[in-house]
Structure formats: C-alpha cells, structure tokens
Design a protein around this motif. Structure first.
Motif, short mmCIF file in Angstrom:
data_model
loop_
_atom_site.label_atom_id
_atom_site.label_comp_id
_atom_site.label_asym_id
_atom_site.label_seq_id
_atom_site.Cartn_x
_atom_site.Cartn_y
_atom_site.Cartn_z
N SER A 15 0.58 2.88 -3.60
CA SER A 15 -0.53 3.08 -4.49
C SER A 15 -2.03 2.42 -3.83
CB SER A 15 -0.31 1.78 -5.60
OG SER A 15 -0.36 0.66 -5.10
N ASN A 16 -1.93 2.40 -2.55
CA ASN A 16 -3.35 2.06 -2.21
C ASN A 16 -4.10 3.18 -1.56
OD1 ASN A 16 -2.80 -0.57 -2.22
ND2 ASN A 16 -1.70 -0.83 -0.28
N ARG A 17 -3.56 4.36 -1.70
CA ARG A 17 -4.27 5.70 -1.28
C ARG A 17 -4.56 6.52 -2.29
NH1 ARG A 17 0.89 7.61 2.10
NH2 ARG A 17 0.90 5.22 2.05
N PRO A 18 -5.79 7.47 -2.22
CA PRO A 18 -6.24 8.22 -3.24
C PRO A 18 -5.10 9.03 -3.99
CG PRO A 18 -7.52 8.33 -1.29
CD PRO A 18 -6.58 7.49 -0.94
N MET A 19 -5.46 9.12 -5.05
CA MET A 19 -4.20 9.95 -5.83
C MET A 19 -4.08 11.57 -5.38
SD MET A 19 -2.88 8.07 -7.75
CE MET A 19 -1.74 8.93 -8.84
N PRO A 20 -5.22 12.28 -5.00
CA PRO A 20 -5.04 13.67 -4.21
C PRO A 20 -4.15 13.59 -3.01
CG PRO A 20 -7.12 13.30 -5.17
CD PRO A 20 -6.56 11.94 -5.13
N LYS A 21 -4.45 12.53 -2.29
CA LYS A 21 -3.68 12.34 -0.97
C LYS A 21 -2.27 11.95 -1.39
CE LYS A 21 -3.70 9.84 3.36
NZ LYS A 21 -3.09 11.04 4.13
N LEU A 22 -1.87 11.13 -2.10
CA LEU A 22 -0.49 10.74 -2.64
C LEU A 22 0.38 11.80 -3.38
CD1 LEU A 22 1.74 8.50 -3.16
CD2 LEU A 22 0.57 8.07 -5.30
N ALA A 23 -0.40 12.64 -4.15
CA ALA A 23 0.11 13.97 -4.63
C ALA A 23 0.65 15.02 -3.54
CB ALA A 23 -0.69 14.57 -5.83
N ALA A 24 -0.47 15.06 -2.60
CA ALA A 24 -0.12 15.88 -1.47
C ALA A 24 1.07 15.51 -0.52
CB ALA A 24 -1.37 16.43 -0.49
N MET A 32 9.64 25.23 6.55
CA MET A 32 9.33 23.55 6.92
C MET A 32 7.94 23.67 7.03
SD MET A 32 10.84 20.63 7.57
CE MET A 32 12.61 21.17 8.24
N PRO A 33 7.17 22.50 6.42
CA PRO A 33 5.60 22.46 6.47
C PRO A 33 5.37 22.07 7.88
CG PRO A 33 6.71 21.05 4.91
CD PRO A 33 7.86 21.69 5.46
N GLU A 34 4.08 22.54 8.19
CA GLU A 34 3.61 22.11 9.47
C GLU A 34 3.28 20.83 9.50
OE1 GLU A 34 0.04 24.50 10.13
OE2 GLU A 34 1.22 26.33 9.98
N ASP A 35 3.21 20.30 10.94
CA ASP A 35 2.97 18.69 11.09
C ASP A 35 1.68 18.63 10.48
OD1 ASP A 35 5.30 18.56 12.56
OD2 ASP A 35 4.31 19.02 14.49
N GLU A 36 1.77 17.04 10.12
CA GLU A 36 0.35 16.61 9.48
C GLU A 36 -0.78 16.64 10.33
OE1 GLU A 36 1.33 12.72 8.03
OE2 GLU A 36 2.71 13.59 6.30
N GLU A 37 -1.96 16.80 9.91
CA GLU A 37 -3.12 16.72 10.83
C GLU A 37 -3.25 15.36 11.19
OE1 GLU A 37 -6.15 18.34 8.69
OE2 GLU A 37 -5.26 20.45 8.55
N GLU A 38 -4.27 15.24 12.29
CA GLU A 38 -4.62 13.82 12.95
C GLU A 38 -5.44 13.28 11.71
OE1 GLU A 38 -3.84 12.59 15.62
OE2 GLU A 38 -2.75 14.38 16.24
N PRO A 39 -5.07 11.78 11.86
CA PRO A 39 -5.91 10.96 10.84
C PRO A 39 -7.33 11.30 10.87
CG PRO A 39 -5.02 9.63 12.42
CD PRO A 39 -4.22 11.14 12.36
N GLN A 40 -8.04 11.26 9.85
CA GLN A 40 -9.66 11.66 9.88
C GLN A 40 -10.08 10.26 10.60
OE1 GLN A 40 -10.61 12.78 6.04
NE2 GLN A 40 -10.00 14.91 6.34
N LYS A 41 -11.32 10.64 11.20
CA LYS A 41 -12.02 9.38 11.77
C LYS A 41 -12.73 8.54 10.62
CE LYS A 41 -13.10 12.06 15.97
NZ LYS A 41 -14.36 12.69 16.72
N PRO A 42 -13.05 7.36 10.85
CA PRO A 42 -13.75 6.66 9.63
C PRO A 42 -15.07 7.09 9.46
CG PRO A 42 -13.02 5.12 11.80
CD PRO A 42 -12.72 6.67 12.14
N GLY A 43 -15.42 7.29 8.17
CA GLY A 43 -16.67 7.78 7.92
C GLY A 43 -16.72 9.09 7.25
N SER A 44 -15.28 9.85 7.43
CA SER A 44 -15.18 11.22 7.18
C SER A 44 -14.26 11.21 5.74
CB SER A 44 -14.39 11.90 8.00
OG SER A 44 -12.88 11.49 8.29
N GLY A 45 -14.12 12.48 5.30
CA GLY A 45 -13.20 12.63 4.14
C GLY A 45 -14.11 12.60 2.77
N LEU A 46 -13.53 12.39 1.79
CA LEU A 46 -14.09 12.84 0.43
C LEU A 46 -15.36 12.09 0.27
CD1 LEU A 46 -11.00 12.70 -1.79
CD2 LEU A 46 -12.00 14.69 -0.86
#
Length: 199
Positions: A72-81, A127-141
């Motif tokens: 529940s600590n992550r954004p809803m779009p990210k959780l759904a994905a 099979m889905p592709e591997d998850e991308e690298e975590p985004q750097k701080p300050g990036s994203g939505l």
C-alpha cells in the motif's frame, strides 16, 4: 469359401474389433487422466519484493491475490502494473505444465494432444520482460508533472507582450497667479498727467 476359412476370418475380425476397443478405452483413460492433471494445474507467482502474490488456474484465471502491508506504500498505477505483471508471469508458465501433463499421460506424439498444446501456447501470454532499473530519485510522475506545468506557464508568458514603458512625466507647471489689481489708493497723480480729471 470353406467354412473353416470363414470361421477364421470372423474370429480375426472380432479380435481386431476387440483390440481396437481396448486401445480406444486405454486412450480414453489416458485422456481422462490428462484432463484431470491439467485441471489441477495452478501457478503461484510472487513479485520480486514479496509484496504481491497471485495464483492462476489452468485456464489462466486469477484465483487468488494477496498483498502485504508494504504494497500500500506505492502509487496505485505502479501497484496495478505489478499485479498485472505477476499474473502474466504465472499465465506464461501454464503451457509448460500442460506439456508435462500430456507427456505423462497421452504422450506428445498424439495429434489431439499436440492440438491442445498448440492452443495453449497461442492464447497464453509470453513471459514478460525483466523489470526496468529503478528510477533515480527525483524522476517519475512528479517530475513529469512539473515539466508539464513549466511548459504550460511559458506560453502564457509569451502570449502576453510586455507592457510598453510609461512616457516620461512632464514637470508640473507652477500655478498661474491672476493679475494683481491695484487698489484705488495706489493711483498717483502721474496717471493723469499731474492734473485733476475734474478740470
């Protein structure tokens, strides 16, 4: 045709029919076992951080979804994905398990079994592709939202031309004083040539 030959032919035909029935019964039993094993297939997939766990059946239908507290600590779009990714990963494993069930019962050489496996590979996702690298701080939505706002404000500023400079103000003119009127006693005799106007 001699009677003995006719009897042997009848006996051979009966044996052939009986053997065919036995093979058909055996094959039906194998297909029954195959169907049971396929119906019992279920795949459980867990996300990389353990926050999401899903279970799908042999038809790929979601049977169970479990979320941990930190989900529940992550954004809803990210959780759904992430949930969808876990479901697709589980579904992609179903054809392989079906192939194992077919190989252990009917056999992979059977044409009907090959058709079943072909349909499974066709309709289940890869099979889905591997998850991308975590985004750097300050990036994203949040960063994208700021970028949109900046782009929106700038055209507003461009559409409003700067106000022209105000013209220089002239110094205020000193107030004009009305001409002074002379009092009667200010008149002197010089105004009348030194004589009286009664003369």
């Amino acid at each position: 045709m001699p009677e003995d030959d006719f009897g042997r032919d009848i006996g051979a035909t009966e044996r052939m029919v009986r053997e065919w029935q036995e093979r058909a019964t055996e094959k039906a039993e194998k297909f029954g076992r195959m169907q049971q094993e396929i119906e019992q297939i279920s795949v459980t997939e867990t996300s990389r951080d353990g926050a999401i766990q899903v279970t799908v059946n042999s038809a790929g239908i979601l049977q169970s979804l479990q979320l941990s507290e930190n989900a529940s600590n992550r954004p809803m779009p990210k959780l759904a994905a992430e949930i969808m990714r876990a479901v697709q990963t589980a579904q992609a494993k179903v054809p392989e398990l079906m192939q194992q069930a077919v190989a252990g019962t009917v056999g992979l050489e059977d044409s009907a079994a090959q058709h079943v496996l072909g349909q499974a590979r066709k309709y289940f996702p890869e099979m889905p592709e591997d998850e991308e690298e975590p985004q750097k701080p300050g990036s994203g939505l949040q960063e994208l939202r700021y970028g949109v706002e900046d782009d929106y404000e700038e055209p507003q500023q461009r559409r409003q031309p700067p106000a022209p400079p105000a013209p220089p103000q002239r110094p205020a003119a000193p107030p004009q004083q009305p001409p002074s009127r002379r009092r009667p006693d200010d008149f002197d005799d010089d105004d009348f040539g030194g004589g009286s106007f009664l003369r």
